[in-house]
Design a protein around this motif. Structure first.
Motif, PDB file in Angstrom:
ATOM      1  N   SER A  62       0.865  -1.190   0.000  1.00 20.54           N
ATOM      2  CA  SER A  62       0.000   0.000   0.000  1.00 20.54           C
ATOM      3  C   SER A  62       0.897   1.234   0.000  1.00 20.54           C
ATOM      4  CB  SER A  62      -0.928  -0.011   1.217  1.00 20.54           C
ATOM      5  OG  SER A  62      -0.229   0.408   2.362  1.00 20.54           O
ATOM      6  N   THR A  64       1.660   3.323   2.343  1.00 19.60           N
ATOM      7  CA  THR A  64       2.540   3.433   3.515  1.00 19.60           C
ATOM      8  C   THR A  64       3.858   2.698   3.290  1.00 19.60           C
ATOM      9  OG1 THR A  64       0.560   3.554   4.878  1.00 19.60           O
ATOM     10  CG2 THR A  64       2.632   3.122   6.030  1.00 19.60           C
ATOM     11  N   THR A 143      -4.931  13.990   2.852  1.00 18.28           N
ATOM     12  CA  THR A 143      -6.259  13.384   2.762  1.00 18.28           C
ATOM     13  C   THR A 143      -7.079  13.589   4.037  1.00 18.28           C
ATOM     14  OG1 THR A 143      -4.940  11.683   1.681  1.00 18.28           O
ATOM     15  CG2 THR A 143      -7.288  11.297   1.773  1.00 18.28           C
TER      16      THR A 143
HETATM   17  N1  PMP Z   1      -0.543   9.284   2.537  1.00 22.64           N
HETATM   18  C1  PMP Z   1      -1.706   9.817   2.168  1.00 22.64           C
HETATM   19  C2  PMP Z   1      -1.742  11.270   1.814  1.00 22.64           C
HETATM   20  C3  PMP Z   1      -2.845   9.031   2.120  1.00 22.64           C
HETATM   21  O1  PMP Z   1      -4.011   9.544   1.753  1.00 22.64           O
HETATM   22  C4  PMP Z   1      -2.764   7.660   2.456  1.00 22.64           C
HETATM   23  C5  PMP Z   1      -3.981   6.768   2.422  1.00 22.64           C
HETATM   24  N2  PMP Z   1      -5.152   7.349   2.820  1.00 22.64           N
HETATM   25  C6  PMP Z   1      -1.524   7.160   2.843  1.00 22.64           C
HETATM   26  C7  PMP Z   1      -0.435   7.991   2.859  1.00 22.64           C
HETATM   27  C8  PMP Z   1      -1.358   5.756   3.235  1.00 22.64           C
HETATM   28  O2  PMP Z   1      -1.612   4.919   2.173  1.00 22.64           O
HETATM   29  P1  PMP Z   1      -2.079   3.417   2.386  1.00 22.64           P
HETATM   30  O3  PMP Z   1      -3.350   3.453   3.171  1.00 22.64           O
HETATM   31  O4  PMP Z   1      -2.239   2.949   0.972  1.00 22.64           O
HETATM   32  O5  PMP Z   1      -0.990   2.718   3.112  1.00 22.64           O
END
Ligand code: PMP
Length: 385
Positions: A62, A64, A143
């Motif tokens: 993902s 992160t 976000t």
């Molecule tokens: N950074 C931002 C700005 C995000 O919006 C998100 C996911 N909402 C993440 C990092 C983390 O991504 P993930 O949930 O895919 O690990």
């Protein structure tokens, strides 16, 4: 399965051709078909990152994981890092850097705003000699607050300071213009499930030439997320570890659509949907959480009036109307609702969701003129067609 409208800021509604692409039969991830697929996708991602120089790597992860890869490959114990959080995801970047032993200094910004370029420049100038920063951590689109940094002016403030710049554009890339080369960023991270509208499972990391030199001297531990290993395998048309092949197929199909539509129209669509949602909220007398000039194009955060439980509104919207929106995270829990603009959503979907929101707000005791929000959104669509 009842139909629902997904208005959370990722994962997002995936278009039919992309879903179909993910259902293709498995192939050998070390064979010629996957090599062609990986090379094609990496090549087509470059203009979206605004780079000719950087290499685009695909990680089975993902967003992160992509951020962890960026930090762990670039920085290590004792490195002085300047973090510039503007919300929950900026704080996550700090947590990652501290996990790897970095000495993190924080430039504070009120949530809802973008980083002030002058404050950033002053902070960088105050850290001379031994105290100079090895790295800077930025969020493109935050976000959790529905706010977006003006990266061009932050890039101008940073220029010449020598620090390596890592940018989280997980929820920003592909929804607006991004110029990695021009802005001089070293690593930019995005993920499949946001503006590119592919199912979750892939992080895309663009690495500038200067960053590879830094990685040679960085001794911080990494194994799964070793970007140099990823680069060596990418040169063979492979990934070090088994990749999410189906998601790569999906990304390839999403890029077909992105190119067919053209970046400008994609950016305009996100901006227009965000404007329509903000216009609706304002017409209903609600406050937009993000500051003027810092509004995100991928997510609109709306403050819920005092005494009204934001999470109760979300539950009603989901249970009674099949409209799924986001809530507040961290210290904003219960205070805001968040409505995404990303994914395969039509103007009709947006208008339907906003109409449902009006009813849910009315049911929750918010006094409003029913229909006035939808009307304001409609006006945005009519005026900018
Ligand atoms: N950074 C931002 C700005 C995000 O919006 C998100 C996911 N909402 C993440 C990092 C983390 O991504 P993930 O949930 O895919 O690990």
């Amino acid at each position: 399965m009842s139909k629902s409208l997904l208005f959370i800021p990722g994962p997002v509604t995936v278009a039919e051709p992309v879903l179909t692409a993910t259902a293709q039969p498995m192939i050998d991830h070390r064979g010629p078909e996957f090599k062609a697929l990986l090379e094609r996708v990496a090549r087509r991602m470059k203009p979206i990152f605004g780079t000719e120089r950087a290499e685009v790597l695909l990680l089975g992860s993902s967003g992160t994981g992509g951020l962890e890869a960026a930090v762990a490959n670039m920085f290590g114990a004792g490195d002085r890092i300047l973090a510039c959080p503007i919300g929950v995801f900026g704080e996550r970047l700090i947590a990652i850097a501290r996990t790897f032993g970095c000495d993190v200094d924080v430039l504070e910004t009120a949530w809802g705003s973008g980083v002030d370029p002058q404050a950033l420049r002053a902070k960088l100038e105050s850290a001379a000699g031994e105290r100079r920063y090895a790295g800077i951590l930025l969020t493109h689109n935050e976000t959790s607050t529905g706010s977006q940094n003006d990266l061009a002016s932050l890039a101008a403030a940073i220029r010449g300071c020598g620090a390596y710049v890592v940018v989280d554009s997980v929820s920003g890339l592909a929804a607006s213009d991004f110029r990695m080369d021009e802005w001089g960023f070293d690593i930019v991270v995005t993920a499949s499930q946001k503006a590119l509208a592919v199912p979750p499972g892939l992080a895309m990391v663009a690495v500038a030439p200067r960053a590879w030199e830094r990685m040679d001297s960085n001794r911080a531990p990494r194994y799964y997320f070793d970007l140099k290993k990823a680069r060596d395998f990418a040169a063979l048309g492979q990934t070090p570890w088994t990749p999410p092949v189906s998601i790569v197929y999906g990304l390839d199909a999403a890029l077909d659509e992105f190119e067919r539509t053209g970046p400008r129209r994609v950016w305009e669509r996100h901006a227009r949907y965000a404007r329509a949602i903000r216009a609706c909220a304002e017409a209903l007398g609600l406050e937009i959480f993000s500051a003027e000039g810092a509004h995100s194009v991928t997510v609109v955060a709306i403050r819920v009036p005092a005494g009204i439980d934001a999470d109760a509104i979300r539950k009603r919207l989901r249970d009674d109307r099949g409209v799924v929106i986001g809530g507040g995270q961290g210290k904003l829990k219960g205070q805001i609702i968040r409505i995404g603009t990303m994914g395969d959503l039509s103007q009709t979907d947006v208008l339907g969701a906003l109409g449902a929101l009006e009813i849910a707000l009315l049911d929750a005791g918010v006094s409003l003129h029913i229909g006035s929000g939808v009307q304001a959104a409609l006006r945005v669509f009519l005026e900018t067609e």
